[in-house]
Design an enzyme around this catalytic site. Sequence first.
Site, PDB file in Angstrom:
ATOM      1  N   SER A   1     -10.735  -0.047   9.405  1.00 50.37           N
ATOM      2  CA  SER A   1     -10.939  -1.482   9.597  1.00 50.37           C
ATOM      3  C   SER A   1     -11.879  -1.766  10.772  1.00 50.37           C
ATOM      4  CB  SER A   1      -9.574  -2.154   9.763  1.00 50.37           C
ATOM      5  OG  SER A   1      -9.649  -3.539   9.567  1.00 50.37           O
TER       6      SER A   1
ATOM      7  N   ASP B   1      -7.945  -2.792   2.722  1.00 46.04           N
ATOM      8  CA  ASP B   1      -7.940  -2.357   4.117  1.00 46.04           C
ATOM      9  C   ASP B   1      -7.341  -0.955   4.273  1.00 46.04           C
ATOM     10  OD1 ASP B   1      -6.996  -2.126   6.971  1.00 46.04           O
ATOM     11  OD2 ASP B   1      -7.881  -4.132   7.080  1.00 46.04           O
TER      12      ASP B   1
END
Length: 359
Positions: free
Chosen positions: A61, A213
């Site tokens: 991320s 993610d």
Amino acid sequence: MALFKRKTRAEAAQPVVAGPARRPICLALQGGGAHGAFQWGVLDRLLEADVLDIRAVTASSAGAMNGAALVSGLATGGTDGARAALDRLWRETNQSGGKNVFGDSSIWSNALTPGWLKDSAFWRAGETLALSMSPYEFNPFNLNPLKRVLDASIDFEAVRNSEVKLFVAATAVRHARSRVFRSGEITDQVLLASACLPHLFQAVEIEGEPYWDGGYLANPPLWPLFYEDTPNDVLLVTLNAFERADTPKAAGDIVDRLNEVVFNAPLVAELRAVAFVQELIEQGRLTSSAQDRYRNVLMHAIEADSWLGDLSLGSKFNTEWSFLNDLKARGRAAADDWLSHCLAEVGVQSSVDLQARFG
């Protein structure tokens, strides 16, 4: 409070001796939205000190964004180039859509929201309604300002050809497993996938697989470092608090804490495995054949707990320049503290005691 207990000099298994001017190390960078600017500060101070030889970076991320900018800058301009690349990344983040870069719609932002309103039942009902909407509905054209940020600040060709290894995690939606992309595979789409929160952005498709993610299953992934030709020392830079002094009771605080627990869970699992192997090695319980398969990883950590503990989940969407610079300053201070107390342990022993928590 912290996840790790620092080892003291009295606990050292061997005396600390002077090492090379630049000590080989791997970085492990956790994700956490705009709080990634804290890592910016950490990296900026470490690069300024010029005492570490960064040979590999593993990340998810926002950590992956920092990692890519770091590797890109090192490849094109050395330590000064890396500092400039990180600065450019966060300036572009600020200038490209403000809070929307990390997926905020104003309902989540607390930057301009009075606390009494944010804690009201009306506000919480609005959040629930917003979360019930799909990004395929409220963002049918799949607009993502983060793509412009990445393309403007990172030389992906330099990343793919760099001698510094980069590992970026993303979550394969259909197969429910973590995929780690290696240096030669890194593109803007890989970073977008690694930072894709599914209730805010459409899944990023790569080679026919949709990704979310990376932090859901690896935040960050440590295992790639164990099977590659990388330094034994790993410096982990976290963004999510592991410990809190109080039990959350307000609805928003409960949601915030739950998110921290969820995004820390995969890292905790990996650290428990590292602690277990460390114990086996120290006690001599591995067979000769097993010794060839397991490495004595030396763990170090710069934790966010005491530095970001006063910030809420909503602030992870805040990319106002003053806020980002405040996070950077906190990161530089945290790195200063680590350099003062833990640098001497690099190449010698772990500076944090995983077995105290996981053994």
